[in-house]
Scaffold this motif. Structure first.
Motif, PDB file in Angstrom:
ATOM      1  N   UNK A 260      31.281  40.455 -12.377  1.00 43.85           N
ATOM      2  CA  UNK A 260      32.641  40.652 -12.868  1.00 43.85           C
ATOM      3  C   UNK A 260      33.239  39.290 -13.160  1.00 43.85           C
ATOM      4  N   UNK A 261      33.965  39.182 -14.273  1.00 50.15           N
ATOM      5  CA  UNK A 261      34.639  37.924 -14.570  1.00 50.15           C
ATOM      6  C   UNK A 261      36.026  37.914 -13.912  1.00 50.15           C
ATOM      7  N   UNK A 262      36.767  36.843 -14.129  1.00 50.67           N
ATOM      8  CA  UNK A 262      38.035  36.647 -13.427  1.00 50.67           C
ATOM      9  C   UNK A 262      39.039  37.757 -13.726  1.00 50.67           C
ATOM     10  N   UNK A 263      39.102  38.181 -14.978  1.00 44.39           N
ATOM     11  CA  UNK A 263      40.052  39.238 -15.341  1.00 44.39           C
ATOM     12  C   UNK A 263      39.677  40.561 -14.682  1.00 44.39           C
ATOM     13  N   UNK A 264      38.393  40.888 -14.708  1.00 39.81           N
ATOM     14  CA  UNK A 264      37.943  42.124 -14.064  1.00 39.81           C
ATOM     15  C   UNK A 264      38.260  42.100 -12.567  1.00 39.81           C
ATOM     16  N   UNK A 265      38.051  40.946 -11.934  1.00 38.35           N
ATOM     17  CA  UNK A 265      38.360  40.807 -10.506  1.00 38.35           C
ATOM     18  C   UNK A 265      39.850  41.037 -10.259  1.00 38.35           C
ATOM     19  N   UNK A 266      40.673  40.484 -11.133  1.00 43.26           N
ATOM     20  CA  UNK A 266      42.122  40.538 -10.913  1.00 43.26           C
ATOM     21  C   UNK A 266      42.671  41.956 -10.912  1.00 43.26           C
ATOM     22  N   UNK A 278      41.187  31.363  -4.161  1.00 39.79           N
ATOM     23  CA  UNK A 278      41.924  31.249  -5.427  1.00 39.79           C
ATOM     24  C   UNK A 278      41.064  30.679  -6.539  1.00 39.79           C
ATOM     25  N   UNK A 279      40.023  29.946  -6.181  1.00 38.44           N
ATOM     26  CA  UNK A 279      39.162  29.306  -7.190  1.00 38.44           C
ATOM     27  C   UNK A 279      38.060  30.236  -7.712  1.00 38.44           C
ATOM     28  N   UNK A 280      38.049  31.488  -7.251  1.00 41.33           N
ATOM     29  CA  UNK A 280      37.024  32.437  -7.704  1.00 41.33           C
ATOM     30  C   UNK A 280      37.222  32.779  -9.179  1.00 41.33           C
ATOM     31  N   UNK A 281      36.193  32.550  -9.967  1.00 42.29           N
ATOM     32  CA  UNK A 281      36.242  32.855 -11.400  1.00 42.29           C
ATOM     33  C   UNK A 281      35.250  33.946 -11.799  1.00 42.29           C
ATOM     34  N   UNK A 282      34.326  34.255 -10.903  1.00 43.30           N
ATOM     35  CA  UNK A 282      33.333  35.304 -11.169  1.00 43.30           C
ATOM     36  C   UNK A 282      32.729  35.735  -9.846  1.00 43.30           C
ATOM     37  N   UNK A 283      32.198  36.938  -9.826  1.00 43.48           N
ATOM     38  CA  UNK A 283      31.471  37.378  -8.632  1.00 43.48           C
ATOM     39  C   UNK A 283      30.230  38.160  -9.039  1.00 43.48           C
ATOM     40  N   UNK A 284      29.271  38.132  -8.146  1.00 38.78           N
ATOM     41  CA  UNK A 284      28.062  38.935  -8.275  1.00 38.78           C
ATOM     42  C   UNK A 284      28.002  39.900  -7.100  1.00 38.78           C
TER      43      UNK A 284
END
Length: 467
Positions: A260-266, A278-284
């Motif tokens: 997921x990218x930053x927008x999807x996470x948000x 706060x520095x998370x920009x992507x997750x697996x």
């Protein structure tokens, strides 16, 4: 008589009565309310059919198709209507055939690891039923709690587990199919091997109801994995996440590998069991399955491997099945939660080689900046199947135009990257105009020859797939 004319919604009383004679008065409707209920799908587009019918068995489907062939009216088979490309829309009017009465799990054969099911069975219900027998049906589309196995077969649905286990077509051993003229055929075998004649099973899987109506399905099952562990990897860069995916798959065989990218996470962060930096920009989102011993060992290796990679902020392991469930609730909520951003979206399920994922997501980011749109990515990183969501307000003419341009340019880039325009959603009507980007004139022509041979009057789900 039913017609192909979208504007003409009149019904011939004699034709209606012939259909009622087949299924009974309570299982046929030409009322405005019922026609509206079956006029749309996951695309939110609307095409009102002339009537709706609810057959109960294969013989009734055969009689309906025989009548349709004689009178020349279109028939659109429909499951739960969750499709994302317009495959269940009655764009040529006619009759919508709803398969909601085909809900039997006919057989679960534990010894031979197979099941025989009807197309209206909910995918999640099938998974639960075979799990009670110690077996496993891997295909797991995001809508598994309400989509049907018949719709999955018609679209060749995938899901997060495809990275290890494959997609729907890899689990279909045989089918019962009603053809356009009402004839009933069977394809495939119950055995593990079988090469008698053409492989018609694979022909019908993914055909979107354009070649025949599936009334029975033989699915292959696997032993239920003994154990599963779920990991969340947080990164400071989307491109680094994409690079890590390729490296992971050179060492491990996860049963799921989602990103997921930053927008999807948000838009789903309130559903996650953890608070993210706060520095998370992507997750697996990574899962390993197998024996308890192998999963534990591989999990330790995974941790050590990931912690050393560039861009990784941290790796967390779900401490319980409840935490793992919350992670998956968040992941499956991404698509419906997207409307927090804009009232409309163009949702594409393109696929690129895993080594090109980084290029694709970087291109999506640059496209968003250039066209002034919100575009975000999530999906099945393990097999390169990326869901690119172009968010917009269609009432804004400029946004609508830019959204269409973004889709065109995204597709162009996917082909340049040796990818394909759809990994699991199918073609329907939303992608049909783009097929010449991927398929040659002769390839399309060969497909159309098959369509004409099996459906010479073009009454089975007309207007789908072909431009």
């Amino acid at each position: 008589m039913l017609t192909n004319d979208i504007e003409d919604e009149t019904m011939d009383i004699k034709t209606n009565q012939l259909l009622i004679d087949i299924v009974g008065d309570e299982n046929f409707s030409a009322s405005n309310e019922d026609r509206l209920c079956y006029s749309y799908d996951g695309t939110a587009q609307e095409f009102i059919p002339e009537a709706v019918i609810f057959p109960a068995n294969t013989e009734q489907v055969g009689k309906i198709m025989e009548l349709a062939s004689q009178h020349g009216f279109p028939v659109v088979p429909r499951g739960a209507g969750t499709g994302m490309t317009g495959g269940a829309l009655a764009i040529a009017g006619g009759l919508v055939m709803v398969m909601s009465r085909f809900t039997r799990i006919v057989e679960i054969d534990v010894d031979n690891q197979l099941a025989v099911v009807e197309p209206g069975v909910i995918t999640g219900d099938l998974q639960a039923a075979v799990r009670q027998k110690g077996l496993y049906y891997p295909p797991d589309p995001a809508s598994l709690k309400f989509c049907t196995i018949g719709g999955n077969v018609a679209e060749c649905a995938g899901g997060p587990s495809a990275v290890k286990y494959g997609v729907t077509r890899d689990y279909i051993k045989g089918l019962e199919v009603v053809l356009a003229d009402g004839k009933i055929i069977t394809t495939g075998v119950k055995t593990d091997k079988g090469v008698v004649g053409y492989d018609l099973t694979r022909l019908f899987v993914g055909s979107e109801g354009t070649l025949g109506i599936i009334t029975k399905i033989i699915v292959r099952l696997l032993p239920q994995p003994e154990a599963k562990e779920t990991f969340l990897v947080l990164l400071d860069s989307l491109s680094k996440a994409a690079i890590l995916v390729a490296k992971l798959l050179s060492r491990f065989t996860p049963c799921t590998l989602e990103f997921m990218d930053q927008t999807a996470i948000s838009i789903v962060k309130d559903k996650l069991p953890f608070t993210l930096p706060d520095t998370t920009r992507a997750l697996l989102l990574i899962e390993l399955d197998g024996t308890a011993e192998s999963v534990s060992s591989e999990g330790n290796l995974l941790r050590s491997f990931v912690e050393q990679k560039a861009g990784v902020l941290e790796i967390r392991q779900a401490g319980s099945s409840a935490e793992a469930d919350r992670l998956w609730i968040a992941r499956r909520a991404v698509s419906p939660s997207a409307f927090k951003l804009k009232p409309h979206k163009i949702s594409e399920d393109i696929v690129v080689p895993r080594s090109r994922i980084a290029e694709l997501v970087e291109y999506a980011e640059s496209l968003a900046l250039e066209l002034g749109l919100t575009i975000f990515c999530f999906g099945h990183a393990g097999d390169g199947n990326i869901h690119v969501n172009i968010m917009l307000d269609k009432t804004n003419a400029q946004e609508a135009a830019n959204g269409a341009l973004a889709k065109q340019r995204l597709f162009d880039r996917v082909i340049e990257l040796s990818g394909t325009l759809s990994g699991e959603h199918g073609v329907g009507i939303t992608k049909s105009g783009f097929l010449p980007l991927e398929l040659s004139v002769d390839t399309l022509g060969a497909m159309q020859l098959i369509k004409r041979a099996l459906d010479p009057k073009n009454i089975l789900n007309p207007g789908k797939i072909f431009p």
